[in-house]
Design a protein around this motif. Sequence first.
Motif, PDB file in Angstrom:
ATOM      1  N   LEU A  50     -45.254 -63.040 -72.826  1.00 23.69           N
ATOM      2  CA  LEU A  50     -44.759 -63.957 -73.968  1.00 23.69           C
ATOM      3  C   LEU A  50     -43.185 -63.946 -73.803  1.00 23.69           C
ATOM      4  O   LEU A  50     -42.666 -62.770 -73.682  1.00 23.69           O
ATOM      5  CB  LEU A  50     -45.149 -63.938 -75.229  1.00 23.69           C
ATOM      6  CG  LEU A  50     -46.891 -64.071 -75.444  1.00 23.69           C
ATOM      7  CD1 LEU A  50     -47.138 -63.658 -76.890  1.00 23.69           C
ATOM      8  CD2 LEU A  50     -47.376 -65.524 -75.112  1.00 23.69           C
ATOM      9  N   TYR A  90     -50.404 -63.493 -66.830  1.00 24.37           N
ATOM     10  CA  TYR A  90     -51.419 -63.192 -67.831  1.00 24.37           C
ATOM     11  C   TYR A  90     -51.790 -61.741 -67.783  1.00 24.37           C
ATOM     12  O   TYR A  90     -52.236 -61.312 -66.643  1.00 24.37           O
ATOM     13  CB  TYR A  90     -52.713 -64.416 -67.702  1.00 24.37           C
ATOM     14  CG  TYR A  90     -52.094 -65.601 -68.334  1.00 24.37           C
ATOM     15  CD1 TYR A  90     -51.961 -65.791 -69.637  1.00 24.37           C
ATOM     16  CD2 TYR A  90     -52.292 -66.823 -67.240  1.00 24.37           C
ATOM     17  CE1 TYR A  90     -51.481 -67.010 -69.988  1.00 24.37           C
ATOM     18  CE2 TYR A  90     -52.080 -67.982 -67.676  1.00 24.37           C
ATOM     19  CZ  TYR A  90     -51.699 -68.091 -69.016  1.00 24.37           C
ATOM     20  OH  TYR A  90     -51.367 -69.484 -69.318  1.00 24.37           O
ATOM     21  N   ASN A 335     -45.400 -69.155 -74.352  1.00 27.69           N
ATOM     22  CA  ASN A 335     -46.271 -68.732 -73.151  1.00 27.69           C
ATOM     23  C   ASN A 335     -45.904 -68.801 -71.734  1.00 27.69           C
ATOM     24  O   ASN A 335     -45.421 -69.598 -71.068  1.00 27.69           O
ATOM     25  CB  ASN A 335     -47.564 -69.708 -72.937  1.00 27.69           C
ATOM     26  CG  ASN A 335     -48.516 -69.126 -71.834  1.00 27.69           C
ATOM     27  OD1 ASN A 335     -48.618 -68.044 -71.610  1.00 27.69           O
ATOM     28  ND2 ASN A 335     -49.358 -70.086 -71.687  1.00 27.69           N
ATOM     29  N   THR A 371     -46.460 -70.573 -79.112  1.00 27.09           N
ATOM     30  CA  THR A 371     -47.454 -70.081 -79.586  1.00 27.09           C
ATOM     31  C   THR A 371     -47.154 -69.277 -80.851  1.00 27.09           C
ATOM     32  O   THR A 371     -45.975 -68.542 -81.043  1.00 27.09           O
ATOM     33  CB  THR A 371     -48.115 -68.966 -78.545  1.00 27.09           C
ATOM     34  OG1 THR A 371     -47.422 -67.905 -78.457  1.00 27.09           O
ATOM     35  CG2 THR A 371     -48.344 -69.682 -77.053  1.00 27.09           C
ATOM     36  N   LEU A 401     -55.171 -70.186 -77.364  1.00 20.56           N
ATOM     37  CA  LEU A 401     -54.971 -69.823 -76.100  1.00 20.56           C
ATOM     38  C   LEU A 401     -55.541 -68.327 -75.815  1.00 20.56           C
ATOM     39  O   LEU A 401     -55.422 -67.214 -76.724  1.00 20.56           O
ATOM     40  CB  LEU A 401     -53.346 -69.540 -76.112  1.00 20.56           C
ATOM     41  CG  LEU A 401     -52.838 -68.870 -74.765  1.00 20.56           C
ATOM     42  CD1 LEU A 401     -53.363 -69.494 -73.503  1.00 20.56           C
ATOM     43  CD2 LEU A 401     -51.439 -68.737 -74.845  1.00 20.56           C
ATOM     44  N   HIS A 483     -56.454 -61.646 -69.717  1.00 20.84           N
ATOM     45  CA  HIS A 483     -55.375 -62.099 -70.396  1.00 20.84           C
ATOM     46  C   HIS A 483     -55.003 -60.953 -71.600  1.00 20.84           C
ATOM     47  O   HIS A 483     -53.623 -60.902 -71.804  1.00 20.84           O
ATOM     48  CB  HIS A 483     -55.769 -63.394 -71.271  1.00 20.84           C
ATOM     49  CG  HIS A 483     -55.558 -64.464 -70.648  1.00 20.84           C
ATOM     50  ND1 HIS A 483     -55.342 -65.829 -71.395  1.00 20.84           N
ATOM     51  CD2 HIS A 483     -55.449 -64.911 -69.552  1.00 20.84           C
ATOM     52  CE1 HIS A 483     -55.180 -66.480 -70.590  1.00 20.84           C
ATOM     53  NE2 HIS A 483     -55.366 -66.117 -69.138  1.00 20.84           N
ATOM     54  N   ALA A 490     -51.439 -72.666 -79.804  1.00 19.82           N
ATOM     55  CA  ALA A 490     -50.499 -73.224 -78.922  1.00 19.82           C
ATOM     56  C   ALA A 490     -50.394 -74.500 -79.005  1.00 19.82           C
ATOM     57  O   ALA A 490     -51.143 -75.225 -79.134  1.00 19.82           O
ATOM     58  CB  ALA A 490     -51.138 -72.600 -77.502  1.00 19.82           C
TER      59      ALA A 490
END
Length: 518
Positions: A50, A90, A335, A371, A401, A483, A490
């Motif tokens: 992020l 991710y 994101n 997000t 998400l 993830h 999101a």
Amino acid sequence: MGIGLAVADTLPAAEPAAQARNPIIWADVPDMCMVRVGDTYYMASTTMHLSPGLPIMKSRDLVNWEMASYAYATLADNDALNLQNGRNAYGAGSWAPSIRFHKGRFYASTFANTSGRTHIYHTLDPDKGPWEEISFRPSLHDHTLFFDDDGRTYMIYGVGNLRLVELKEDLTGLKPDGINQVIITNAISVAGATAGLAGEGSQLWKINGKYYLFNIIWPRGGMRMVIIHRADKITGPWEGRVALQDKGVAQGGLIDTPKGDWYAYLFRDYGAVGRIPYLVPVKWVDGWPVLGVDGKVPDTLPLPPSRGLIPGIVASDEFDRKPGDRPLPLVWQWNHNPDNRFWSVTARPGFLRLTTGRVDKDFLQARNSLTQRTLGPECSGSVAVDVSGMKDGDCAGLALLQRNYGLVGVKQEGGTRHLVMVSVQNGPPTEAARVPLQQNTVHLKAECDFNNRRDVAWFYYSLDGKTWTRIGSELKMTYTLPHFMGYRFALFNYATQEPGGHVDFDYFRISDRMTEPR
């Protein structure tokens, strides 16, 4: 970074109390590191892919936290962090930060295989910044930054075999002729184990002349636990012991209060909401920190009660901005790296505009999704969105998400628009519902139930903002290691045919309650 499935027991019911309750933050705030400066505590945490990243939070009581700043706007500029050329970060990005206060300056460090570097950020003011960056190779896994009394600076890092390295005086890299040696071999052996997560998440303190090193281990077939090593010299010899084995609460370190009380801050894997922080009382016995109450993690703590996570950790946003306001409050993170050409809170005052800048195949590859964390034990997030600027092939709305995501949104195809609910449940995205949409503005909502690890969510739409209709199927939320993050709300807009369309979000509103019948 501690990983794995949560231990199968439940949290106490969240109810008003005259004292603090564990977890102190029922939201995804993993790999915490804390420091106290005077009567203020500062905490750094992992947020991986992020942006902005390496969040710095602050508190006056160890329970009620608010966002202070981020150490960086973007970690690096590469395809993975930019969601370009089919790549993503991710589960990667920056992990397990360390935060220190030394000679009037704050230091927050992290590492990233995505950049291949160790990053050190520093500032005189963690609230206002600016944070300045120093970085070097290699990337030192789960390191602890440590300024010793003799003026030398070190990091301890690694998994299982924990290595001590000395840094240059200006922190720009490893000191060529400095200490560089393994100080603890096979850290998991203190638990009598030979296999599993062998020991990582190093955090180091010097207290009353002795060095104390915290690590997490996870023996195969067992649970996550805290181990502590201590030594009279930083190079050793080190002696170790298991310090806590309860509920899988592990990985973190020590913090003291101005009154002289001690706590261990740790986190717990707790399903789809993520990895959530706990505080555990500490007593000192024979020069060792003894964690817990009779070896257990207590439900309550002799600290002020929580005032809730809104608006300190998450917050609603009407997207109204006054002169001098930040474009986005600190509760928001993109994101991956944003493309700042394609979002605005000034193009239409009072709205967040997301414009498609390219063509993407699906939601997870879409850039500029904005997000915020979900929170437990339950929560609700809603938006109003004007879709009159969409183009054919566009999809925009509100998502939850994670790899197994769910979303409610608007798709435009052949000049007509439909409300859709899409979910992923260990397979390709599936459109579970489709409803014709005849107006330009629609209200969308997602509600999450993390009570007793139910980890389910539902999606809704409203044509007037008052009456809500459930759409599509129940989403079974799953914390997946690809993830490595709790579910997040999101706001998104992406194109599948041609770029240039836009949508305008009028508000995002978050609540710590679910409001719709199911």
